[in-house]
Design a protein around this motif. Structure first.
Motif, mmCIF file in Angstrom:
data_model
loop_
_atom_site.group_PDB
_atom_site.id
_atom_site.type_symbol
_atom_site.label_atom_id
_atom_site.label_comp_id
_atom_site.label_asym_id
_atom_site.label_seq_id
_atom_site.Cartn_x
_atom_site.Cartn_y
_atom_site.Cartn_z
ATOM 1 N N TYR A 57 8.332 8.475 19.986
ATOM 2 C CA TYR A 57 8.229 8.334 18.662
ATOM 3 C C TYR A 57 7.830 7.215 18.194
ATOM 4 O O TYR A 57 6.790 7.295 17.439
ATOM 5 C CB TYR A 57 9.658 8.593 18.028
ATOM 6 N N ARG A 58 8.137 6.094 18.755
ATOM 7 C CA ARG A 58 7.436 4.741 18.151
ATOM 8 C C ARG A 58 6.141 4.822 18.742
ATOM 9 O O ARG A 58 5.131 4.209 18.010
ATOM 10 C CB ARG A 58 8.188 3.521 18.779
ATOM 11 N N LYS A 59 5.502 5.185 19.902
ATOM 12 C CA LYS A 59 4.290 5.391 20.021
ATOM 13 C C LYS A 59 3.561 5.975 19.043
ATOM 14 O O LYS A 59 2.160 5.882 18.742
ATOM 15 C CB LYS A 59 3.897 6.008 21.672
ATOM 16 N N ASP A 60 3.917 7.295 18.929
ATOM 17 C CA ASP A 60 3.339 8.102 18.082
ATOM 18 C C ASP A 60 3.260 7.746 16.673
ATOM 19 O O ASP A 60 2.208 7.468 16.096
ATOM 20 C CB ASP A 60 4.049 9.450 17.980
ATOM 21 N N CYS A 61 4.242 6.943 16.174
ATOM 22 C CA CYS A 61 4.130 6.288 14.893
ATOM 23 C C CYS A 61 3.243 5.253 14.814
ATOM 24 O O CYS A 61 2.469 5.117 13.755
ATOM 25 C CB CYS A 61 5.677 5.847 14.455
ATOM 26 N N ALA A 62 3.086 4.449 15.984
ATOM 27 C CA ALA A 62 2.144 3.427 16.070
ATOM 28 C C ALA A 62 0.607 3.849 15.934
ATOM 29 O O ALA A 62 -0.126 2.971 15.163
ATOM 30 C CB ALA A 62 2.331 2.456 17.218
ATOM 31 N N GLN A 63 0.339 5.218 16.112
ATOM 32 C CA GLN A 63 -1.023 5.643 15.975
ATOM 33 C C GLN A 63 -1.362 6.278 14.681
ATOM 34 O O GLN A 63 -2.272 6.482 14.068
ATOM 35 C CB GLN A 63 -0.971 6.758 16.926
ATOM 36 N N LEU A 64 -0.124 6.215 13.831
ATOM 37 C CA LEU A 64 -0.449 6.548 12.191
ATOM 38 C C LEU A 64 -0.647 5.280 11.600
ATOM 39 O O LEU A 64 -0.052 4.251 11.281
ATOM 40 C CB LEU A 64 0.976 6.992 11.806
ATOM 41 N N SER A 65 -1.980 5.281 10.981
ATOM 42 C CA SER A 65 -2.613 4.213 10.665
ATOM 43 C C SER A 65 -3.344 4.430 9.567
ATOM 44 O O SER A 65 -4.307 5.648 9.548
ATOM 45 C CB SER A 65 -3.118 3.179 11.637
ATOM 46 N N LEU A 66 -3.546 3.894 8.452
ATOM 47 C CA LEU A 66 -4.710 3.862 7.593
ATOM 48 C C LEU A 66 -6.194 3.716 8.148
ATOM 49 O O LEU A 66 -7.115 4.346 7.663
ATOM 50 C CB LEU A 66 -4.451 2.765 6.420
ATOM 51 N N GLY A 67 -5.938 2.770 9.265
ATOM 52 C CA GLY A 67 -7.398 2.368 9.870
ATOM 53 C C GLY A 67 -7.796 1.169 8.750
ATOM 54 O O GLY A 67 -7.650 1.072 7.713
ATOM 55 N N ALA A 68 -8.382 0.051 9.572
ATOM 56 C CA ALA A 68 -8.811 -1.010 9.070
ATOM 57 C C ALA A 68 -9.654 -0.853 7.835
ATOM 58 O O ALA A 68 -9.803 -1.598 6.773
ATOM 59 C CB ALA A 68 -9.386 -2.173 9.980
#
Lengths: 163, 215
Positions: B7-18
């Motif tokens: 779950y934490r790995k999945d969430c870490a990939q949720l990003s706005l993008g720089a």
């Protein structure tokens, strides 16, 4: 607030705000809209924050409020049922862990995220979400039960349980 | 059970993008808000307050006053600068004590603020064009802000016990006018009852105004 301070906080917490908003709204574009609104509020916030922790608490609370506001807005209501905060998000296409969480009702999703990912205490989650501690504990408990049930159903259907 | 690592790995990939985040930062900083000149805004707010406060027995003035209070409080400030409309509206805001808990009610939406008050000594609610800060005593300070974030007016609300009518203390932009406003409980008034509005001035004098039915 100076531009430098604003940029520091925006870069530090931008993704966190996006994840909170995404968990609340289950929509990438809507989550981006909420982040933009929250950043604007941060930029216009006249007072000085006491600490990083203080600004983070403020940002989380404003993000949850803004996500709720979006769900309640007439424009959004025409698109998505008002009960979205309580109702599950659309069924996930892929059955990974995040999708399992995103299939929960909105308030469960947000509390799960804040508790398990951000590492907030129940009290802090309650403050961010404007709910009582016992309410948040109930949400977390029900979320875990639903996830357990979903996993066992998946196991029955596929004969395979995710490690 | 929730696989926390995944779950934490999945969430870490949720990003706005720089790139997106930098775009948002730039948009925020470059936002040039249309704004009314402060004196004009202050004058408009003062005019709105004056419309509510300078009550006379003239029946013609009462409907406008009722509109001001009936939505409790919707203050509309209008004006133009370069032809752009500017306005703000504040929904009903009260703090209610029930069973030892403190609830902030904004436009009917309840938030239990008890724990926040115990921990932080205050609770802050951010609204569209206004913010509400509740202190340890349950006093809510509602601050209306213009589109550029500048304070236009503010008022405070004492915590209510169940069934009590709200009492508001209003200060206009210039801080020169302060009065307690007492709203008649319209909800409890039967159809045959005359709904009244009372305004208590600083010197304690009570002015009661009937509100015509159907206005």
């Amino acid at each position: 607030m100076t531009d430098e301070t604003f940029e520091h906080w925006a870069r530090t917490y931008g993704d966190t705000l996006f994840r909170v908003a995404f968990h609340a709204l289950a929509s990438h574009p809507d989550a981006e809209d909420v982040v933009q609104t929250v950043l604007l509020k941060l930029y216009q916030e006249p007072r000085d924050f006491e600490s990083e922790e203080h600004v983070k608490r403020w940002l989380l609370r404003v993000t949850v409020n803004e996500a709720r506001r979006l769900l309640r807005s007439p424009w959004h209501r025409r698109r998505v049922p008002l009960e979205d905060w309580d109702a599950p998000a659309p069924a996930p296409a892929e059955s990974d862990v995040l999708d399992q969480v995103m299939a929960l009702p909105g308030k469960y999703r947000v509390s799960i995220y804040l508790y398990y990912y951000e590492g907030l205490s129940v009290r802090e989650v309650a403050q961010a979400m404007g709910a009582g501690e016992s309410t948040v504990q109930t949400w977390l408990q029900r979320a875990r039960e639903k996830l357990r049930l979903a996993l066992s159903e998946e196991k029955e259907e596929t004969g395979y349980a995710r490690p | 059970m929730l696989d926390l690592d995944r779950y934490r790995k999945d969430c870490a990939q949720l990003s706005l993008g720089a790139e997106k985040l930098e775009e948002m930062i730039a948009m925020t900083e470059n936002q040039k808000q249309k704004r009314l000149a402060r004196p004009a805004r202050a004058a408009l707010v003062a005019a709105a307050l004056a419309a509510a406060l300078c009550l006379t027995a003239a029946a013609a003035e009462v409907p406008a006053v009722r509109e001001f209070f009936a939505s409790f409080v919707t203050v509309t400030v209008t004006g133009t600068e370069d032809g752009v409309f500017a306005g703000l509206a504040i929904p009903p805001v009260t703090v209610e004590e029930r069973e030892g808990r403190m609830f902030l009610v904004v436009d009917g939406e309840e938030t239990d603020v008890t724990d926040a008050l115990e921990t932080d000594g205050k609770y802050l609610y951010e609204g569209e064009g206004f913010r509400v800060e509740v202190d340890e005593k349950g006093i809510a300070t509602i601050t209306a802000t213009s589109s550029d974030g500048e304070t236009v007016m503010s008022y405070t609300s004492e915590p209510l016990q169940e069934g009590q009518a709200p009492v508001y203390t209003v200060t206009d932009d210039a801080g020169s006018r302060e009065m307690d406003w007492v709203k008649a409980d319209e909800a409890e008034a039967s159809k045959d009852q005359e709904v009244t509005m009372r305004i208590v001035s600083e010197d304690g004098e009570v002015h009661t105004y009937p509100i015509p039915d159907g206005e």
